[in-house]
Scaffold this motif. Structure first.
Motif, short mmCIF file in Angstrom:
data_model
loop_
_atom_site.label_atom_id
_atom_site.label_comp_id
_atom_site.label_asym_id
_atom_site.label_seq_id
_atom_site.Cartn_x
_atom_site.Cartn_y
_atom_site.Cartn_z
N HIS A 1 13.54 -6.20 14.98
CA HIS A 1 13.53 -5.64 13.32
C HIS A 1 12.47 -6.44 12.68
CE1 HIS A 1 15.13 -3.94 9.81
NE2 HIS A 1 15.09 -5.07 9.32
N PRO A 2 11.37 -5.99 12.12
CA PRO A 2 10.40 -6.43 11.47
C PRO A 2 11.00 -7.23 10.07
CG PRO A 2 10.28 -4.14 11.15
CD PRO A 2 11.44 -4.33 11.98
N GLY A 3 10.18 -8.36 9.65
CA GLY A 3 10.36 -9.00 8.58
C GLY A 3 9.83 -8.22 7.43
N ALA A 4 10.36 -8.60 6.11
CA ALA A 4 9.91 -7.91 4.97
C ALA A 4 8.62 -8.06 4.69
CB ALA A 4 10.86 -8.35 3.80
N GLU A 5 7.98 -9.00 4.89
CA GLU A 5 6.42 -9.00 4.62
C GLU A 5 5.56 -8.36 5.63
OE1 GLU A 5 4.75 -9.82 2.04
OE2 GLU A 5 6.40 -10.37 0.86
N GLN A 6 5.99 -8.41 6.76
CA GLN A 6 5.36 -7.66 7.84
C GLN A 6 5.39 -6.22 7.38
OE1 GLN A 6 7.97 -9.00 11.36
NE2 GLN A 6 5.86 -9.33 12.22
N VAL A 7 6.41 -5.53 6.93
CA VAL A 7 6.45 -4.26 6.50
C VAL A 7 5.68 -3.94 5.59
CG1 VAL A 7 8.18 -2.35 5.80
CG2 VAL A 7 9.02 -4.14 7.70
N ARG A 8 5.75 -4.84 4.29
CA ARG A 8 5.06 -4.72 3.23
C ARG A 8 3.67 -4.78 3.59
NH1 ARG A 8 5.09 -8.69 -2.00
NH2 ARG A 8 3.77 -7.36 -3.49
N ALA A 9 3.17 -5.49 4.49
CA ALA A 9 1.75 -5.70 4.93
C ALA A 9 0.92 -4.68 5.39
CB ALA A 9 1.74 -6.77 5.87
N LEU A 10 1.87 -3.84 6.28
CA LEU A 10 1.57 -2.61 7.12
C LEU A 10 1.52 -1.52 6.01
CD1 LEU A 10 0.36 -1.01 9.32
CD2 LEU A 10 2.81 -0.61 10.05
N ASP A 11 2.59 -1.43 5.15
CA ASP A 11 2.74 -0.43 4.28
C ASP A 11 1.49 -0.58 3.10
OD1 ASP A 11 3.94 1.69 3.24
OD2 ASP A 11 5.72 0.63 2.22
N THR A 12 0.95 -1.82 2.89
CA THR A 12 -0.03 -2.12 1.77
C THR A 12 -1.20 -1.25 2.76
OG1 THR A 12 0.77 -4.03 1.00
CG2 THR A 12 -1.58 -3.71 0.74
N TYR A 13 -1.58 -1.65 4.20
CA TYR A 13 -2.56 -1.23 4.57
C TYR A 13 -2.72 0.19 4.68
CZ TYR A 13 -5.90 0.02 8.32
OH TYR A 13 -6.98 0.46 9.11
N LEU A 14 -1.58 1.13 4.95
CA LEU A 14 -1.51 2.43 5.06
C LEU A 14 -1.93 2.96 4.00
CD1 LEU A 14 1.65 3.00 7.21
CD2 LEU A 14 -0.60 2.99 7.95
N VAL A 15 -1.16 2.35 2.73
CA VAL A 15 -1.75 2.74 1.43
C VAL A 15 -3.26 2.73 1.11
CG1 VAL A 15 -1.27 2.45 -1.17
CG2 VAL A 15 0.57 2.84 0.40
N THR A 16 -3.66 1.56 1.35
CA THR A 16 -5.12 1.25 1.10
C THR A 16 -6.20 2.18 1.72
OG1 THR A 16 -4.51 -1.06 0.52
CG2 THR A 16 -6.88 -0.62 1.30
N VAL A 17 -5.79 2.52 3.07
CA VAL A 17 -6.88 3.26 3.75
C VAL A 17 -6.50 4.77 3.62
CG1 VAL A 17 -7.42 1.40 5.19
CG2 VAL A 17 -5.72 3.18 5.89
N SER A 18 -5.44 5.47 2.73
CA SER A 18 -4.79 6.83 2.96
C SER A 18 -5.91 7.47 2.54
CB SER A 18 -3.73 6.59 1.97
OG SER A 18 -4.01 6.60 0.68
N ASP A 19 -7.13 7.28 1.52
CA ASP A 19 -7.92 8.16 1.21
C ASP A 19 -9.14 7.57 0.59
OD1 ASP A 19 -8.82 10.98 1.16
OD2 ASP A 19 -8.51 11.04 -0.97
N HIS A 20 -10.07 8.00 0.80
CA HIS A 20 -11.64 7.24 0.28
C HIS A 20 -12.52 8.13 0.27
CE1 HIS A 20 -14.55 4.05 0.64
NE2 HIS A 20 -13.66 3.58 -0.54
N GLY A 21 -12.42 9.06 -0.41
CA GLY A 21 -13.66 10.24 -0.86
C GLY A 21 -14.00 11.14 0.30
#
Length: 357
Positions: free
Chosen positions: A150-170
């Motif tokens: 079971h991942p820690g909360a900051e691990q989940v938040r880190a990956l979530d942040t990454y997926l959001v950050t690269v979700s679209d870029h022109g």
């Protein structure tokens, strides 16, 4: 030969890349307001609009069911596929998914990379793939399917942040590819598969891994300046610096650096690794400004992507696949937008060959 840099090939409501100001806007929201604050599912609701429910809770449940469906294809992960690179194995599994232009086809395409990449990584390590869990959020489930715990909360938040950050870029290379294929009405699976092929190229999606190679070669913070100076003297490129569009710092770099620092503060990564990276970034920027004053070479998304994905346990050859797990939301959104216009993308070319007799 023209690179189409100044050609407007589409009108979009999805994202705006301001390379002069160093700003990324996704569906009317700056990246600063999204990364680390909204989940990937919430950003999908913005990107996909009428194609999916506008409820983050509903998308989370539907995406979870799509992950369960995608996992059925993991049984086809045989020895031949495992012998391929992670990206090539991902492409092969993605090619088995059904095509279509409806909601279920879209969600399956978005869910599949998050399931397939951890399964491929584990299979290559001789480990049994872990099935998804319908009760988890998307980023949480992806981390759990990789590590088994079971991942820690900051691990989940880190990956979530990454997926959001690269979700679209022109209208980058893979996204433009997705729009071209979607304009033929081939279906979402065909558009995503073509986009993944474009992403595989080292000039588009293959740079984060070499950032870690550079850090390994530098070794210690004290060695950062001499190593980087020698590399520049040899005419080598410093990985993780400079961008085709941004004339200033890539805003995605700041979003991921913040996620990485939070992860480090929670004990989610080796502090000496972060200290090395910060020293390399500091010395690299100083040297680049000194030796290449006429070229804007700032930190780009790849630098902190490499460190964040390494800290989460993804091997270097999986980085492109994890990128695809985030960018697939944008690919589907652009494909949907292109389908709505009903226009086949058919540019003209200028003939420069020999004249006919």
């Amino acid at each position: 030969m023209s690179s189409l840099d100044s050609v407007i090939a589409a009108e979009t409501r999805l994202s705006e890349v301001d390379g002069v100001q160093g700003r990324l806007v996704i569906c009317g929201h700056s990246l600063d307001d999204l990364a680390g604050r909204l989940s990937y599912e919430a950003v999908l609701a913005l990107l996909l609009g009428d194609l999916v429910s506008d409820s983050e809770v509903s998308i989370r449940a539907e995406l979870a069911q799509a992950r369960l469906r995608a996992f059925e294809e993991v049984s086809r992960l045989d020895a031949d596929l495992v012998s391929l690179s992670v990206t090539e194995a991902l492409r092969a599994l993605m090619a088995r998914l059904p095509d279509g232009e409806d909601k279920s086809a879209a969600l399956l395409q978005i869910a599949a990379p998050a399931v397939f990449v951890p399964a491929i990584v584990r299979a290559k390590a001789g480990q049994k793939p872990i099935p998804p869990h319908a009760g988890r959020a998307h980023a949480e489930d992806m981390v759990a399917m990789l590590g088994g715990a079971h991942p820690g909360a900051e691990q989940v938040r880190a990956l979530d942040t990454y997926l959001v950050t690269v979700s679209d870029h022109g209208l980058n290379a893979s996204t433009f590819t997705a729009r071209v294929v979607a304009s033929t009405r081939a279906g979402y699976a065909s558009a995503v598969l073509a986009a993944l092929g474009a992403l595989k190229g080292p000039l588009h999606g293959g740079a984060p891994g070499p950032v870690l190679d550079m850090l390994d070669a530098v070794g210690t913070p004290d060695n950062a300046n001499p190593w980087l100076a020698e590399a520049l003297a040899r005419g080598e490129r410093l990985m993780g610096f400079g961008h085709r569009i941004y004339r200033v710092r890539d805003p995605r770099a700041d979003a991921l650096k913040g996620a990485l620092q939070r992860l480090g503060a929670a004990g989610g990564m080796d502090p000496t690794r972060l200290a090395l990276a910060e020293a390399v970034e500091r010395e690299a920027l100083a040297l680049l400004r000194q030796k290449k004053p006429d070229r804007p070479l700032e930190t780009n998304v790849e630098f902190f992507t490499a460190l964040l994905l390494e800290a989460l346990g993804f091997p270097r050859d999986a980085f492109t696949g994890v990128f695809a797990a985030g960018r697939v939301g944008g690919w589907i959104a652009h494909a949907q937008e292109q389908i709505e216009t009903g226009r086949l993308i058919r540019p003209q070319s200028r003939y420069v060959g020999p004249k006919a007799a």
